[in-house]
Write a protein that holds these residues in place. Structure first.
Motif, PDB file in Angstrom:
ATOM      1  N   PHE A   1       0.820  -1.207   0.000  1.00 36.01           N
ATOM      2  CA  PHE A   1       0.000   0.000   0.000  1.00 36.01           C
ATOM      3  C   PHE A   1       0.858   1.262   0.000  1.00 36.01           C
ATOM      4  O   PHE A   1       0.687   2.143  -0.849  1.00 36.01           O
ATOM      5  N   TRP A   2       1.780   1.367   0.957  1.00 39.23           N
ATOM      6  CA  TRP A   2       2.536   2.614   1.095  1.00 39.23           C
ATOM      7  C   TRP A   2       3.563   2.783  -0.012  1.00 39.23           C
ATOM      8  O   TRP A   2       3.846   3.909  -0.447  1.00 39.23           O
ATOM      9  N   SER A   3       4.133   1.689  -0.493  1.00 39.75           N
ATOM     10  CA  SER A   3       5.082   1.799  -1.607  1.00 39.75           C
ATOM     11  C   SER A   3       4.386   2.326  -2.850  1.00 39.75           C
ATOM     12  O   SER A   3       4.899   3.215  -3.545  1.00 39.75           O
ATOM     13  N   PHE A   4       3.196   1.772  -3.142  1.00 43.55           N
ATOM     14  CA  PHE A   4       2.473   2.238  -4.325  1.00 43.55           C
ATOM     15  C   PHE A   4       1.949   3.659  -4.127  1.00 43.55           C
ATOM     16  O   PHE A   4       1.853   4.429  -5.085  1.00 43.55           O
ATOM     17  N   THR A   5       1.613   4.012  -2.900  1.00 42.42           N
ATOM     18  CA  THR A   5       1.217   5.394  -2.616  1.00 42.42           C
ATOM     19  C   THR A   5       2.348   6.358  -2.925  1.00 42.42           C
ATOM     20  O   THR A   5       2.134   7.407  -3.539  1.00 42.42           O
ATOM     21  N   SER A   6       3.570   5.993  -2.517  1.00 42.96           N
ATOM     22  CA  SER A   6       4.704   6.882  -2.783  1.00 42.96           C
ATOM     23  C   SER A   6       4.954   7.010  -4.281  1.00 42.96           C
ATOM     24  O   SER A   6       5.305   8.088  -4.774  1.00 42.96           O
ATOM     25  N   VAL A   7       4.771   5.910  -5.021  1.00 40.91           N
ATOM     26  CA  VAL A   7       4.913   5.975  -6.475  1.00 40.91           C
ATOM     27  C   VAL A   7       3.871   6.921  -7.063  1.00 40.91           C
ATOM     28  O   VAL A   7       4.177   7.753  -7.929  1.00 40.91           O
ATOM     29  N   ASN A   8       2.639   6.813  -6.582  1.00 41.25           N
ATOM     30  CA  ASN A   8       1.568   7.677  -7.076  1.00 41.25           C
ATOM     31  C   ASN A   8       1.837   9.145  -6.774  1.00 41.25           C
ATOM     32  O   ASN A   8       1.601  10.023  -7.618  1.00 41.25           O
ATOM     33  N   VAL A   9       2.296   9.427  -5.566  1.00 42.77           N
ATOM     34  CA  VAL A   9       2.594  10.820  -5.196  1.00 42.77           C
ATOM     35  C   VAL A   9       3.715  11.362  -6.061  1.00 42.77           C
ATOM     36  O   VAL A   9       3.656  12.493  -6.563  1.00 42.77           O
ATOM     37  N   GLY A  10       4.761  10.543  -6.261  1.00 41.01           N
ATOM     38  CA  GLY A  10       5.874  10.984  -7.102  1.00 41.01           C
ATOM     39  C   GLY A  10       5.444  11.255  -8.535  1.00 41.01           C
ATOM     40  O   GLY A  10       5.947  12.175  -9.181  1.00 41.01           O
TER      41      GLY A  10
END
Length: 471
Positions: A29-38
């Protein structure tokens, strides 16, 4: 199909092959969230916000940005992220169930060069302008926006993205884990700086620089730009969601990153365009934030553009490998380098690309809203969220997704009907519109028409002829 032809997701080459197993997926969840934010806090968010500011003021911009992005992002996440995460397949591999194998190849030939090259060029140009303004502020240079040095910086952005991508998708995730929190902080800080210069009441009173003059039409134009921003994620998110551990981890980060972070960055771009006459942060971050804060902010924006280029190109590589099986044997460094060539040519013309940005967004929505709709209708309404993996990879005569020589004419006819609906309502080049456009937008009717046509053609023609495995 006894051997797995796909390298693990953590390897140095993102090959397009069989579905990824659970143990081969690398993003929670958090890894993909960081990708999305980036991905979200990059050039297009600021420039998209500035395009909205052409039509409406701050209050209407907030409403249109939130509503348009929410609709577009949710539809994209439902359409491309859920099936790719559920089955571990790349987006354009799963699309064989909609268009057929050869239909997907035709789609890629028409779609990917236009989208991938233009988006990467926009991001690289922002990178170049950001570094040029840092040099101007810190070292007292006077680099122009179209100078050879700036073009060199643009090429540097593409080179840096290529070098980082040599390590595969793990490099994208690790880079974004570091960059995403800093980007979110910088965006919030820029908002504080704008509010310090212009209070909320002053910002609310600022008029858009180039409105049409009809309030409802201006509002709908702004909403259309926001919808286009949301739909623009369609081409890349499925291939990224393939690397997530669960469908839930693939869906909800889109609302945090692609929606939340993109809306925040877009509103900063809108307010900057209203207050300082430009949505391009390279032109106002240093004057507003000061040399130190502005330079640091510009450096982070530049790095954010590199992460966005990486995400797009990784997803594009998986898509391009669908064109022919021999492309899967092309060394990954060579494949990635070739994908950067068209953008490398386009960065030699930086001014024209920026000036046409909001028209480019309309063209994106003209294409991607119908594509999103036909996939949504096929997967959710006709197939009830069930794909048969073996048939996605079998030869056409043995596959339920063989259609007619690997092409599903009904899907292409549905997309054409949606695109025609869009054109009848809004000209993406001149922004001339039909009388009903202010009440409907163009993207949403295009989505609805595509959905209805595809469901009707499939039920009354394709299924009755025993094609497509819909029975």
């Amino acid at each position: 199909m006894s051997e797995r032809t796909t390298a693990p997701a953590a390897s140095d080459a993102p090959l397009a092959g069989l579905p990824l197993l659970r143990g081969e997926r690398v993003w929670g969840f958090w890894s993909f969230t960081s990708v999305n934010v980036g991905l979200a806090i990059a050039t297009w968010s600021f420039l998209g916000g500035g395009s909205i500011a052409l039509f409406v003021g701050a209050k209407a911009a907030i409403a249109t940005t939130v509503v348009g992005n929410l609709i577009g992002v949710v539809l994209v996440a439902l359409t491309v992220c859920l099936p790719s995460a559920k089955y571990g397949v790349e987006q354009f591999g799963a699309l064989r169930s909609v268009f057929g194998r050869n239909g997907v190849r035709l789609l890629l030939l028409l779609l990917m060069p236009f989208l991938l090259a233009t988006w990467n060029a926009i991001l690289a140009i922002m990178f170049g302008r950001a570094l040029a303004n840092v040099c101007n502020a810190v070292f007292g240079t006077s680099l122009r926006e179209d100078s050879p040095v700036v073009i060199g910086f643009c090429l540097l952005a593409l080179l840096a993205s290529w070098l980082l991508l040599l390590r595969g998708p793990l490099s994208l995730g690790r880079t974004n884990l570091l960059i995403a929190p800093a980007l979110a902080f910088i965006t919030a800080l820029m908002l504080v700086v704008i509010l310090r210069e212009y209070g909320p009441a002053q910002l609310a009173a600022l008029e858009p620089p180039d409105p049409i003059g009809l309030p409802l039409l201006d509002y709908t134009n702004a909403l259309e730009v926001s919808l286009a921003t949301g739909f623009s994620w369609w081409a890349i998110m499925g291939n990224l969601a393939r690397l997530t551990t669960t469908p839930r981890a693939a869906f909800w980060p889109n609302l945090i990153g692609l929606f939340g972070a993109s809306v925040a960055a877009g509103l900063v771009g809108t307010l900057a365009a209203l207050a300082f006459g430009s949505s391009d942060p390279t032109t106002w971050m240093v004057p507003v934030g000061g040399v130190v804060l502005g330079a640091i902010s510009l450096l982070f924006v530049a790095v954010a553009n590199v992460t966005s280029i990486m995400g797009q190109t990784y997803s594009g590589a998986l898509a391009i490998q669908r064109l022919h099986g021999s492309l899967q044997r092309v060394p990954w460094p060579l494949m990635a380098a070739v994908l950067f060539v068209p953008a490398g040519v386009m960065v030699f013309f930086p001014g024209g690309i920026y000036d046409l940005f909001f028209r480019f967004l309309a063209l994106v929505s003209l294409i991607l809203a119908p594509l999103c709709a036909v996939y949504f209708a096929d997967y959710h309404l006709l197939r009830r969220r069930v794909l048969h993996l073996r048939d996605l990879y079998a030869a056409d005569p043995e596959s339920r997704y063989g259609f007619w020589r690997g092409v599903n004419p009904a899907a292409f006819a549905s997309v054409a009907a949606g695109a025609l609906t869009y054109l009848l309502l809004l000209n993406p080049v001149t922004y001339a519109n039909a009388p009903v456009f202010p009440y409907l937008t163009a993207s949403l009717p295009a989505f609805a028409v595509t959905t209805a046509v595809h469901v009707a053609l499939t039920r009354f023609v394709v299924r009755r002829l025993g094609k497509g495995g819909y029975a």
